[in-house]
Structure formats: C-alpha cells, structure tokens
Scaffold this active site. Structure first.
Site, PDB file in Angstrom:
ATOM      1  CB  ALA A  66     -20.259  49.232  43.939  1.00  0.00           C
ATOM      2  N   GLY A 105     -25.301  46.293  41.862  1.00  0.00           N
ATOM      3  CA  GLY A 105     -25.033  47.026  40.553  1.00  0.00           C
ATOM      4  C   GLY A 105     -24.753  46.425  39.646  1.00  0.00           C
ATOM      5  CD  GLU A 108     -28.244  49.464  40.809  1.00  0.00           C
ATOM      6  OE1 GLU A 108     -28.446  50.959  40.698  1.00  0.00           O
ATOM      7  OE2 GLU A 108     -27.056  49.389  40.593  1.00  0.00           O
ATOM      8  CD  GLU A 128     -28.104  48.198  45.848  1.00  0.00           C
ATOM      9  OE1 GLU A 128     -27.755  48.150  44.561  1.00  0.00           O
ATOM     10  OE2 GLU A 128     -29.157  47.193  45.705  1.00  0.00           O
TER      11      GLU A 128
HETATM   12  N1  T1G Z   1     -17.980  44.439  46.964  1.00  0.00           N
HETATM   13  C1  T1G Z   1     -16.260  43.775  47.404  1.00  0.00           C
HETATM   14  N2  T1G Z   1     -15.849  42.160  47.658  1.00  0.00           N
HETATM   15  C2  T1G Z   1     -17.426  41.799  47.810  1.00  0.00           C
HETATM   16  C3  T1G Z   1     -18.606  42.039  46.993  1.00  0.00           C
HETATM   17  C4  T1G Z   1     -18.394  43.233  46.840  1.00  0.00           C
HETATM   18  N3  T1G Z   1     -19.458  43.576  46.286  1.00  0.00           N
HETATM   19  N4  T1G Z   1     -19.510  40.565  47.292  1.00  0.00           N
HETATM   20  C5  T1G Z   1     -18.612  39.841  47.768  1.00  0.00           C
HETATM   21  N5  T1G Z   1     -17.557  40.260  48.522  1.00  0.00           N
HETATM   22  C6  T1G Z   1     -16.465  39.276  48.410  1.00  0.00           C
HETATM   23  C7  T1G Z   1     -16.830  38.685  50.060  1.00  0.00           C
HETATM   24  O1  T1G Z   1     -16.475  39.968  51.322  1.00  0.00           O
HETATM   25  C8  T1G Z   1     -15.718  37.745  50.427  1.00  0.00           C
HETATM   26  O2  T1G Z   1     -14.519  37.550  50.550  1.00  0.00           O
HETATM   27  C9  T1G Z   1     -15.864  36.911  48.325  1.00  0.00           C
HETATM   28  O3  T1G Z   1     -16.286  38.023  47.835  1.00  0.00           O
HETATM   29  C10 T1G Z   1     -17.085  35.976  49.087  1.00  0.00           C
HETATM   30  O4  T1G Z   1     -18.457  36.615  49.512  1.00  0.00           O
HETATM   31  C11 T1G Z   1     -24.284  51.037  42.657  1.00  0.00           C
HETATM   32  C12 T1G Z   1     -23.741  50.579  45.444  1.00  0.00           C
HETATM   33  C13 T1G Z   1     -22.501  37.483  46.111  1.00  0.00           C
HETATM   34  C14 T1G Z   1     -24.497  36.439  47.853  1.00  0.00           C
HETATM   35  O5  T1G Z   1     -24.439  43.483  48.814  1.00  0.00           O
HETATM   36  O6  T1G Z   1     -24.375  38.576  49.122  1.00  0.00           O
HETATM   37  O7  T1G Z   1     -24.528  48.182  43.917  1.00  0.00           O
HETATM   38  O8  T1G Z   1     -13.960  37.457  52.406  1.00  0.00           O
HETATM   39  O9  T1G Z   1     -18.439  34.879  51.497  1.00  0.00           O
HETATM   40  O10 T1G Z   1     -20.980  33.289  50.966  1.00  0.00           O
HETATM   41  O11 T1G Z   1     -26.535  51.048  43.439  1.00  0.00           O
HETATM   42  O12 T1G Z   1     -21.435  38.089  48.946  1.00  0.00           O
HETATM   43  O13 T1G Z   1     -12.975  36.000  50.382  1.00  0.00           O
HETATM   44  O14 T1G Z   1     -11.690  37.852  50.736  1.00  0.00           O
HETATM   45  O15 T1G Z   1     -20.460  36.113  50.911  1.00  0.00           O
HETATM   46  O16 T1G Z   1     -21.245  32.853  47.870  1.00  0.00           O
HETATM   47  C15 T1G Z   1     -24.045  45.487  46.319  1.00  0.00           C
HETATM   48  C16 T1G Z   1     -23.208  42.032  48.705  1.00  0.00           C
HETATM   49  C17 T1G Z   1     -23.171  46.129  46.480  1.00  0.00           C
HETATM   50  C18 T1G Z   1     -23.171  41.723  47.364  1.00  0.00           C
HETATM   51  C19 T1G Z   1     -21.999  35.174  47.560  1.00  0.00           C
HETATM   52  N6  T1G Z   1     -24.224  43.923  46.283  1.00  0.00           N
HETATM   53  N7  T1G Z   1     -22.159  40.196  48.560  1.00  0.00           N
HETATM   54  O17 T1G Z   1     -21.947  35.092  48.659  1.00  0.00           O
HETATM   55  O18 T1G Z   1     -19.206  34.328  49.426  1.00  0.00           O
HETATM   56  S1  T1G Z   1     -23.026  48.053  46.882  1.00  0.00           S
HETATM   57  C20 T1G Z   1     -24.052  43.418  47.419  1.00  0.00           C
HETATM   58  C21 T1G Z   1     -23.510  38.969  48.857  1.00  0.00           C
HETATM   59  C22 T1G Z   1     -24.201  48.431  45.170  1.00  0.00           C
HETATM   60  C23 T1G Z   1     -24.775  50.040  43.720  1.00  0.00           C
HETATM   61  C24 T1G Z   1     -24.892  49.908  45.128  1.00  0.00           C
HETATM   62  C25 T1G Z   1     -22.562  37.731  48.814  1.00  0.00           C
HETATM   63  C26 T1G Z   1     -22.515  37.005  47.552  1.00  0.00           C
HETATM   64  P1  T1G Z   1     -13.333  37.126  50.939  1.00  0.00           P
HETATM   65  P2  T1G Z   1     -19.005  35.643  50.410  1.00  0.00           P
HETATM   66  P3  T1G Z   1     -21.004  33.920  49.478  1.00  0.00           P
END
Ligand code: T1G
Length: 693
Positions: A66, A105, A108, A128
């Site tokens: 998400a 997500g 999912e 998450e």
């Molecule tokens: N939403 C918005 N921005 C995101 C994002 C996300 N989910 N994931 C990464 N970014 C942005 C981050 O801030 C950065 O921005 C850029 O992308 C690169 O990220 C309903 C509720 C994917 C493994 O928890 O683990 O789904 O600083 O520097 O080292 O069930 O990002 O460049 O402006 O980390 O290559 C669940 C979170 C969400 C994954 C990449 N997903 N992301 O790592 O790059 S909750 C997560 C990561 C959800 C549902 C629920 C990592 C990555 P900027 P980065 P990276």
C-alpha cells in the site's frame, strides 16, 4: 496499447491481455494505481479476445505494498479490497508476474491472482508488522492457505522477504522465470494455463492446510512462547498471530472480518504511527540540504584501519563482508594476532550457525591483511583510526597518516566523543578528515554517526554516506560537539539515572522502568555489562562516586560476578543486597535527603532531559533533522521503535509537558535542566518538533 491512466497501460499479445503498472519508485498501491488497475482489469475481463490476463510492473519492482504516504489521509479512489474482488472474481485466469519485491498489499494483490510467476531474484513478503500493522487486504487469510499456518506465522511476524526459489518451493509462486525474461515467460505460462484449461484456482478456496491445523492450538501457543522476548512491547505481532488463528478456525469471510478489525485497531494506534515515522526517517537521513545527490564521490577500493581491538576488528569485518580489502595496523604483533584471531572466531561462529560457508570465511579473512607499519597504508582510499580514546594519541596518529597516505584519500576517526576539528587541524588536509563513529559490536550495529567537521568537504561527506550504504549501515550526518548526537543525549540520561539512585531509587528500579518502557536493558545493567572500571584507576580512586566505591570493592560488573547487580554462574543478574547497603551508606555519607521516587518520575527524569538536549543539538545545527536524532537512537541505543525515537516521543507526550517539567526541575535542581530555547519557542508557537523544516 491502451493508456488507462498515467501509471497503468493495457495491451494484448495475441490472446493474452497484459496490464502494465509503472508508478515509481516502488509501484505502491496509491489511489491512482488502484483506480488504474481496477479499470484495466475490468477492460481485460470484458475483452472477448483476451483468454488470460498478465499483471506485470515496470521499474525496479513489482508492487511493494500500500502507499504508506497515503496513510492518515482521507482515502480516495477504489479501495484495495474492491480491487481485489475484481481480480479474484475474474472469469479469466490472472497471472501475476513478479520481479523485485512483492510486498504487503502487493503480495496480497498477487494472492488474488490465480497464478504467480517470478524471476529468481524476486522476493515475496508481508512486512506490515515492521510498520506496526498487519496485512489488511486478506493476506493473513490467503497466505496460510498456500504456505500453511506455521510458515505464515513466521512470515507475518518477521516481515521477512522470502526469495523466489523458497517461495516457489512453498507453493507461493507457481513458476520461476529466467532472470530478465519475465514478460515472455509470463505470456508462455498464461498460454499454457489456457491451453491446459487449468481451473481458475482461487487461494481463498484452498482450505486443506488451514483445516489440517484446526484443533491444534499448540501451534500458536508454542509460537507465542518461542517469540515472547522478541515481540515484547510490540502490539502488531500478537494481532498478526490472531489473524492466522482466525484463518485456521473461521470460514474465509469471517476470517477477513477478524483481520479487518485487528487491522483497524493497529492502524489507529500510536505504535503504527511511530513505526511508519521511523520507516521514512531512515530514508530521509541521506538527504543533506547543501549536498546535491550527484555530488562527486571518492572511489573506495582499499581501506586501512588502525587498531585491531574490538572496534577496529568489527569495522574491518564490515568492509571484508562487501569484498573490500582491508589492511589492519597494530603497534605490536601480539595485539595484531589477537585482533585477527577474534575476527576469524566471529566468522567461524557465523559459519557454525549456517549463515555463511567455510569458503566465505576464508574469502573474507583473505581480504584482511595485518601490518605493524603505518607506511603500508600509503595507497589506501580510506583510513579509519580506531585507537584508544585519547586526543594526544589520535593527533599523533593523524599527523603521521597525513605524511604517509596518498593525497585525495579520506582520513577518518572512530572517536565516539572527541573534537574532530581539533584532530583535523593537525593535518594539511582537514577537508579530507571526517568522523566515522561506529557502534559496538561494529560488525553488527547498523548505526554510523558521520561527523562532519567544519572543513570536511562535500565530496567526503557524500562518500561517507555512500560507504555507509555499501557496508549496510545507516549513516547519519552530525556536527562536531562533545559526544555528537547519541552520546551527548545519553550523558543526560546517565546523569539523571545516577542522581535518582542517590535521591532514593535503586538501580534496579531505574532499570525496570526503562526496560518496561522498551529499552533492551537499563543503564545500570548496561554499565555492569560494559564494566564499571572503564576509565577507573585504583591509584586515583577516592570513593567519590558509587561507581568508584563498587570498583574499590572489586564489584566491577558482570566480569567480576558483581557490580550494581549480583550475577549467578549463568550471568543472570539480580538486585544485590550488598549494593543496596553500599548505596544507603553512600547517601548517608553524602547527607542526601532520601525520598520515595515514583516510576513516572524515574521515566521522565531519564527521558525528558534527552529530548531537551536533542532540541539543543538542533538549535546548534549539530543535527539536520529531528528525525535524524531519532534514527540515531533507534539504531544505536536500543530506543524501542514503537515509540518512534526520543524526539517523536517528545511530540507524543507534548512539548509543553516536557518544557513544564524541565522548568520545574531547573527551578529546584539547577541549570542542568535549563530548557532549550527551541523547545520554549515551539511550545510558545503551539508547535511540535515534527513541524520543524
Ligand atoms: N509506500 C510509499 N513509499 C514507499 C513504499 C510504500 N509502501 N515503499 C517504499 N517507498 C519509497 C521510499 O520511501 C523511498 O522514497 C523509495 O520508495 C525507495 O525506497 C494493505 C497496509 C520496497 C524493499 O512495508 O521495504 O501494504 O526516499 O529507499 O532500499 O496490507 O522500500 O526515494 O522518496 O526503501 O530499494 C507494506 C516498504 C506496506 C514495504 C525497496 N510494504 N518498502 O527498498 O528503496 S503496508 C512495505 C520497503 C501494506 C496492506 C498494508 C522498501 C523496498 P524516497 P527505499 P530500497
């Protein structure tokens, strides 16, 4: 090809519809993405010439979850659950083609497809829990139906990213595609499914694995028990476990309802906000306002380290771990042999745990060369000094290095407290001098305080940030001041902890309060672990502090079996009646009015002065952002991530509360509690630290 919206395209390759998403940086499920996908799926499902649908992403990754930046904002566009309904109820086979990471997500959504294909370098996960949540779009109900409840428990509570090969082995991914050939392989796979008239398999209908676990509550009891220590203080892991329990014990739709209720509870809680704040704070630290992203950096191919002690050895391992050769210089052969011996032992232990092979150990040891001569560092690109924490010794080393090491190389000090500008001033190249403050054990702790001196050049700072990323550290740029950010604030807490013991609390009271707050251990247990005799000398000792009295009685901490605590043969600590007596005698001798001290006061006296000091650090521009200070404490000092960090916590309790207490204590106990001007200004303006720009 049809452009559905700026991030979604729909095309067809023969009788296969292809939905392509391209929403940088990580194809997160923003409103625009959800709407685009929904529209594209509706069109593809309605297209009489499309026999199957492939969902694939452009850019560096499949959907990474998400869009966290939308959290807390009013929701717009179609919901994720509505989008999933469209996909899951497709009348044509849907294949999710995964590269990079399918997370949260994103996984999912892929679990609503009938089939998943991935390249070997891809990873799947439901992380998450790391942002204080749980998979709220059916992940906790669909995942256990594919991988089984045990594996699902592990994945949703660890948040780990499972490599594609392992995902394939556990059935999460149906097919592996050749690296770089995902699109073609996905099309071929789709055609095979159509040709073989394979069923529209829906994960929600796969009940064998969950039914097999029904009536076995021990699965969950044992899991909770085995992870109690790791999950201590966090709300999200337990909620994730309850959802997997629901998947086992309830029909799918009922399980979904339970998931939604648990999700809502976490989503509206402070822990999730704190952990999401920490997620973005960690990504902010690399932004240095006056250093452009494209600033020239210095290539680091050879590293030199001076000192093979605990810090020097740990630092060396970081570079060997990423294939960079290191020369370690010591004054005596015995120290060098001991240092290299400790490094090999560390690697052997890691290999014993199966986390590296014997070849890996030899390869890394092969990159480490010992030496007794500074001259051998002449051709290094980066030299890190990790000698005894004494200014004269460090200055002497830097004077010598300045005359030996090639021009253009970076000279760094691992000092944890001393003035980097003063060290730089003894060289003719202060612009190439920087502080690189590692934390013990240096090969494990993720934090690196990058101490930018007055004359340190921008390319040197940019290189230090790059090196930090390369060796898997979080580099936080801080200014020169005593103790930089972390230790400077820690000194406030330690001072108050010691004073509270004189005033009436016992060391184990203070430790219990900070342990319950979420720290891995309190200051007194930590002192016993480090050794009470650091910086202590028998000759100069004068019973002037509790610590001195304890050392004089040979209670120097865990290593002597006694310190503030008594220790049994297994090093388990327990409150000590001996120490209690020593403290009472010391108070009597000091003429202190002993009083009962509440847990609340203990917590506030230990934490609020840290927040105040953090505000002073910001005032003095020794840290760029309030959130940087929090990243230091989260990654270097065990601050519980579900409380966001000391500065975030300041905003949580309210700066007015912090200022009020500091002012009251200042009026009674003196200038040590002098409030920061920044704190006063923010409170006067009704603002928080989060409002600072
Ligand atoms: N939403 C918005 N921005 C995101 C994002 C996300 N989910 N994931 C990464 N970014 C942005 C981050 O801030 C950065 O921005 C850029 O992308 C690169 O990220 C309903 C509720 C994917 C493994 O928890 O683990 O789904 O600083 O520097 O080292 O069930 O990002 O460049 O402006 O980390 O290559 C669940 C979170 C969400 C994954 C990449 N997903 N992301 O790592 O790059 S909750 C997560 C990561 C959800 C549902 C629920 C990592 C990555 P900027 P980065 P990276």
């Amino acid at each position: 090809m049809t452009t559905i919206n700026p991030v979604t395209d729909l095309s067809r390759d023969g009788d296969i519809a292809i939905i392509t998403l391209n929403s940088p940086p990580v194809n997160a499920l923003s409103a625009q993405v959800r709407d685009g996908l929904a529209e594209a799926f509706r069109k593809a499902i309605a297209d009489p010439d499309a026999k199957a649908i492939v969902l694939i992403c452009d850019g560096r990754t499949f959907i990474a979850g998400a869009d966290i930046t939308e959290f807390g904002k009013p929701m717009t566009g179609i919901s994720l659950l509505e989008l999933e309904d469209i996909i899951e109820n497709s009348t044509k086979p849907v294949i999710a083609a995964i590269h990079g990471t399918a997370l949260g997500g994103g996984l999912e959504v892929a679990l609503c497809a009938n089939y998943r294909i991935a390249v070997p370098s891809a990873r799947c996960g439901l992380p998450e829990v790391n942002i204080g949540l749980l998979p709220g779009a059916g992940g906790t109900q669909r995942l256990p139906r594919i991988v089984g409840p045990e594996m699902a428990l592990d994945m949703v509570t660890s948040g780990r990213h499972v490599p594609a090969k392992q995902s394939h082995a556990m059935g999460l991914v149906d097919e592996l595609a050749p690296e770089g050939g995902l699109r073609d392989a996905a099309l071929a796979f789709a055609r095979k499914i159509v040709a073989e008239k394979r069923p529209l398999k829906r994960v929600r209908d796969l009940n064998d694995k969950v039914e097999a676990a029904r009536g076995k509550p021990e699965i969950f009891e044992q899991f909770r028990k085995a992870n109690a220590r790791k999950f201590r203080g966090f709300n999200a892991p337990e909620m994730n476990i309850r959802c997997i329990e629901a998947a086992v014990n309830l029909p799918f739709e009922e399980g979904l309802k339970a998931e939604r209720a648990n999700f809502r509870e976490l989503f509206t809680g402070t822990q999730a906000r704190a952990q999401q704040y920490a997620f973005f704070a960690e990504r902010q630290v690399t932004r240095i306002p006056d250093i452009a992203d494209d600033t020239q950096t210095i290539p680091i191919a050879k590293v030199g380290i001076i000192g093979a002690g605990t810090m020097g050895g740990g630092i060396a391992m970081n570079f060997a771990n990423v294939g960079i050769p290191v020369k370690i210089v010591e004054a005596q052969q015995a120290n060098l042999d001991r240092g290299l011996g400790v490094i090999r032992k560390n690697y052997d232990n890691t290999a014993k745990k199966g986390r590296m092979t014997a070849d890996d150990v030899e390869n890394r040891m092969g990159l480490l060369k010992g030496s007794l001569s500074l001259e051998d560092l002449a051709d290094c690109d980066l030299v890190i000094e990790a000698v005894f924490e004494n200014m004269d010794i460090k200055k002497d080393v830097f004077r010598k290095l300045d005359g030996i090491v090639k021009q253009g190389a970076i000279l760094a000090s691992n000092t944890s407290y001393l003035n980097v500008d003063e060290i730089a001033a003894v060289t003719k190249r202060p612009e190439f001098v920087i502080g690189l403050h590692f934390f013990s054990p240096a090969n494990v702790m993720r934090l690196l305080e990058i101490v930018r001196g007055e004359k340190t050049s921008k390319p040197v700072v940019a290189t230090a940030l790059q090196v930090a990323k390369k060796i898997g550290k979080i580099g936080v740029v801080v200014g020169v001041c005593p103790g930089f950010v972390g230790n400077r604030m820690l000194a406030q807490r330690q001072r108050e902890a010691n004073k509270l013991v004189l005033e009436g609390a016992m060391p184990w009271d203070v430790d219990r309060v900070l342990y319950d707050f979420g720290f891995p251990m309190g200051p007194f247990q930590m002192s016993d672990l480090a050794g009470l005799d650091i910086g202590w000398s028998k000759e100069k000792s004068s019973s002037s502090t509790l610590r001195e009295v304890l050392c004089e009685m040979d209670r120097r901490g865990q290593k002597t079996g006694a310190g503030f605590y008594d220790y049994d043969e297994n090093r388990n600590h327990k409150p000590s009646p001996v120490t209690a007596k020593i403290i009472e005698d010391f108070r009597a001798k000091s003429g202190v009015n002993v009083r009962k001290i509440s847990d609340e006061e203990i917590l506030e006296r230990c934490i609020y002065p840290m927040i105040n000091e953090g505000a002073k650090i910001l005032e003095e521009k020794k840290a760029i952002r309030s959130s940087d200070i929090d990243v230091v404490w989260l990654n270097g000092y065990g601050w519980p991530v579900y409380r966001g960090g000391p500065m975030f916590y300041g905003d949580t309790v309210g700066l007015g509360e912090v200022l009020g207490k500091m002012t009251a204590w200042r009026d009674v106990m003196g200038d040590a509690f002098e409030p920061s001007k920044l704190l006063e200004r923010l409170v006067a303006d009704g603002k928080g630290l989060k409002d600072l720009r």
